[in-house]
Design an enzyme around this catalytic site. Structure first.
Site, mmCIF file in Angstrom:
data_model
loop_
_atom_site.group_PDB
_atom_site.id
_atom_site.type_symbol
_atom_site.label_atom_id
_atom_site.label_comp_id
_atom_site.label_asym_id
_atom_site.label_seq_id
_atom_site.Cartn_x
_atom_site.Cartn_y
_atom_site.Cartn_z
ATOM 1 N N LYS A 66 0.811 -1.227 0.000
ATOM 2 C CA LYS A 66 0.000 0.000 0.000
ATOM 3 C C LYS A 66 0.843 1.276 0.000
ATOM 4 O O LYS A 66 0.491 2.259 -0.658
ATOM 5 C CB LYS A 66 -0.943 0.012 1.209
ATOM 6 N N ARG A 151 3.921 0.926 19.187
ATOM 7 C CA ARG A 151 4.928 0.514 20.178
ATOM 8 C C ARG A 151 6.039 1.549 20.313
ATOM 9 O O ARG A 151 6.529 1.800 21.402
ATOM 10 C CB ARG A 151 5.517 -0.843 19.776
ATOM 11 N N TYR A 216 -10.577 -9.900 11.335
ATOM 12 C CA TYR A 216 -11.783 -10.704 11.517
ATOM 13 C C TYR A 216 -11.368 -12.166 11.579
ATOM 14 O O TYR A 216 -10.204 -12.517 11.380
ATOM 15 C CB TYR A 216 -12.785 -10.459 10.378
ATOM 16 N N GLN A 245 -15.177 -1.090 1.981
ATOM 17 C CA GLN A 245 -14.111 -0.497 1.152
ATOM 18 C C GLN A 245 -14.086 -1.140 -0.224
ATOM 19 O O GLN A 245 -13.750 -0.491 -1.215
ATOM 20 C CB GLN A 245 -12.742 -0.582 1.855
#
Length: 273
Positions: A66, A151, A216, A245
């Site tokens: 992405k 983190r 999920y 989406q």
């Protein structure tokens, strides 16, 4: 000739996108075929050139590509430019136009679930490509505050600077969340795929608060268990966001936005959550 579309990433064999988009095509009477294509890290440019040459009209992009995709587009939408990440490609004569439907998918699913965002204190766990696509749409819903936690401090701080012209994003590490309270917690980390939950302090979920997970199936289980232990009044996984989406991408490609409830309901029995 049947129009061709694909989702690319690695790993990709588990992807539900072909099932979703082919169901959209059937429901809207579109003549298309949508498939999953394995594209290893570092080979995105060659893959996109090959897909263009093979006549594909649109491509969805998932991990790990992405953040690399914008550099390979001849132009990208304003929301993709702001996010610095692309998850949807639309074929042009010379190459690809890029867009990002992650944020739209999230907001539509939260609205479907009647989750409140306006005037709520919202925490997003994680800072990957999906998060970059979510920040501006979340800010547009006018939360009381939006905190992004990871983190390490570097990426949340970078995101806060990146989106400062859109609104205020408070950067945090997981450890420094101690003492804060949030009405809505959105888990956008990949920790669940390893069967674990991000290490965040207990008590960060406000009384009556809700939790939402971008994952999920089995990957959702650790976050659900944590949310239940924190007393969340509502807990949802991200299957609805995945479908929403996808519907937004389908609309970009085909000019019609498919109905999503039927497809979402059909996926529930097979994904185990």
């Amino acid at each position: 000739m049947t129009d061709r579309y694909a989702v690319i990433g690695q790993p990709i064999s588990h992807s539900k996108s072909p099932t979703i988009h082919n169901a959209f095509a059937q429901a809207t009477h579109q003549d298309l075929r949508y498939e999953a294509v394995e594209v290893p890290a570092g080979t995105l440019a060659d893959a996109l050139q090959r897909l263009h040459g093979d006549g594909f009209l649109g491509v969805n992009i998932t991990l790990p590509h992405k953040a690399d995709a914008p550099m390979l587009c001849e132009m990208i939408s304003e929301r993709a430019q702001l996010a610095g990440a692309v998850n949807t490609l639309i074929r042009s004569d010379a190459g690809w136009r890029g867009d990002n439907t992650d944020g739209e998918g999230l907001i539509r699913d939260l609205q479907r679930l009647a989750y409140a965002i306006k005037d709520q204190h919202v925490l997003v766990l994680g800072s990957g490509g999906a998060v970059r696509g979510m920040i501006a749409p979340l800010l547009a819903e006018q939360p009381a505050s939006l905190t992004v936690s990871n983190r390490s401090p570097w990426t949340p701080e970078k995101l806060a600077e990146q989106f400062r012209t859109v609104g205020t994003v408070t950067p945090r590490t997981h450890a420094t969340l101690k003492g804060d309270r949030f009405d809505l917690i959105i888990n956008a980390t990949s920790a669940g795929h390893a069967g674990v939950m991000p290490r965040i302090p207990a008590g960060v979920l406000a009384k009556g608060g809700a939790c939402y997970d971008l994952t999920y199936g089995t990957a959702h289980a650790p976050f659900r268990k944590w949310a239940e232990a924190q007393g969340a009044t509502r807990i949802a996984d991200g299957l609805g966001m995945l479908v929403e989406q996808a519907a937004a991408a389908f609309a970009l490609w085909r000019g019609v936005r498919p109905e999503t409830e039927t497809v979402l309901a059909s996926l529930r029995p097979s994904q185990g959550a």
